[in-house]
Design an enzyme around this catalytic site. Structure first.
Site, PDB file in Angstrom:
ATOM      1  CE1 TYR A  96       0.199   1.908   4.299  1.00  0.00           C
ATOM      2  CE2 TYR A  96       1.037  -0.354   4.488  1.00  0.00           C
ATOM      3  CZ  TYR A  96       0.929   0.895   5.073  1.00  0.00           C
ATOM      4  OH  TYR A  96       1.616   1.081   6.081  1.00  0.00           O
ATOM      5  CE  LYS A 151       3.052   3.770   3.371  1.00  0.00           C
ATOM      6  NZ  LYS A 151       3.291   3.746   5.049  1.00  0.00           N
ATOM      7  CD  GLU A 182       9.967   2.542  11.174  1.00  0.00           C
ATOM      8  OE1 GLU A 182       9.981   3.386  10.453  1.00  0.00           O
ATOM      9  OE2 GLU A 182       9.924   1.322  10.938  1.00  0.00           O
ATOM     10  CG  LEU A 212       8.126   3.257   5.576  1.00  0.00           C
ATOM     11  CD1 LEU A 212       7.933   2.062   4.758  1.00  0.00           C
ATOM     12  CD2 LEU A 212       6.860   3.881   6.103  1.00  0.00           C
TER      13      LEU A 212
END
Length: 277
Positions: A31, A144, A176, A200
């Site tokens: 996505y 992702k 993160e 990411l």
């Protein structure tokens, strides 16, 4: 509201998702979330590049060209009169009887829709609180994909503790957050985890690093520990919907002065110039 599904622009109530969709029972899909300011896609090329990379890494053939994807997004923005918000695009490997190997006949399925999302000005201005916890995600956090259950659990843990975010770490090395990238300022130097397989590769993260270089802020993309995190002068998150948001308290400990720091404020001001007309 108009959605895009299976090559058509349709109303939400007309969408029928098959139980044989591999995204439904395997999370076998990818996505991307595109930010929209003033009716325009923000950093569209960077989002498309990340979508392409994720698709390639999971061996999923994108059913449309880059130009066609951008056209779909723009038509959704225009058809829904979206001024400020996001466009969510999901691509699964397709419909097939449940079996782990890639199906030979299935075709990728695209679902995309708009959501009106206002800028979170209160938290951007006032900051948030966070807690830390071990990073239990798989080792391809740079992709992702639809496999977000660890992120969901982390975000819910934050809410259960009355804070807004969880800062993740692997044996004491900060990576993160549950839904954002993390940066710290110490002695006027900006630190953030390298963009490798453990985080990411955030679009807003990349913009902020670009702005930091332009402002002559020293940047070090290198790992740092939870102890260094708690001793930082400033801590902030970056993300498509959170933009640049200060974290003022972590695990109950006040960070710096307990207010959004000067370097963070400089970056916020420059970031807003990239989309405010």
């Amino acid at each position: 509201m108009y959605y895009f599904y299976k090559n058509e622009f349709v109303h939400k109530q007309d969408i029928q998702i098959s139980p044989d969709d591999r995204g439904y029972y395997f999370g076998d899909g990818i996505y991307e979330v595109f930010r929209v300011y003033n009716g325009q896609i923000y950093e569209g090329a960077a989002h498309i590049q990340r979508l392409e990379r994720t698709a390639s890494e999971v061996r999923l053939q994108l059913p449309y060209s880059n130009e066609e994807i951008i056209d779909i997004i723009n038509r959704l923005i225009q058809g829904n009169n979206l001024v400020e918000g996001t466009v969510y695009m999901q691509i699964t490997r397709g419909e097939a009887p449940r079996a782990h190997p890639f199906p030979t006949q299935a075709e990728p399925i695209v679902l995309a829709y708009c959501t009106e999302v206002k800028r979170p000005l209160t938290t951007i201005q006032n900051g948030i609180q966070a807690i830390t916890q071990p990073d239990i995600r798989w080792l391809r956090c740079d992709l992702k994909t639809l496999n977000l259950l660890p992120n969901v659990l982390a975000k819910q843990t934050a809410l259960d503790h009355g804070v807004q975010e969880v800062i993740l770490h692997r044996e004491g090395t900060v990576t993160e957050c549950s839904a954002s990238n993390l940066m710290i300022i110490k002695d006027d130097v900006l630190y953030t985890h390298p963009a490798n397989h453990l985080i990411l590769h955030g679009i807003t993260r990349a913009v902020v690093l670009r702005l930091a270089h332009a402002l002559h802020i020293q940047v070090k993309e290198e790992p740092f520990t939870t102890n260094q995190l708690l001793q930082a002068d400033e801590v902030f998150i970056t993300g498509t919907t959170v933009e640049i948001t200060s974290i003022l308290r972590i695990d109950g400990q006040v960070i710096g002065t307990g207010t959004p720091g000067p370097t963070t404020q400089r970056l916020k001001a420059e970031f807003e110039k990239t989309f405010l007309q």
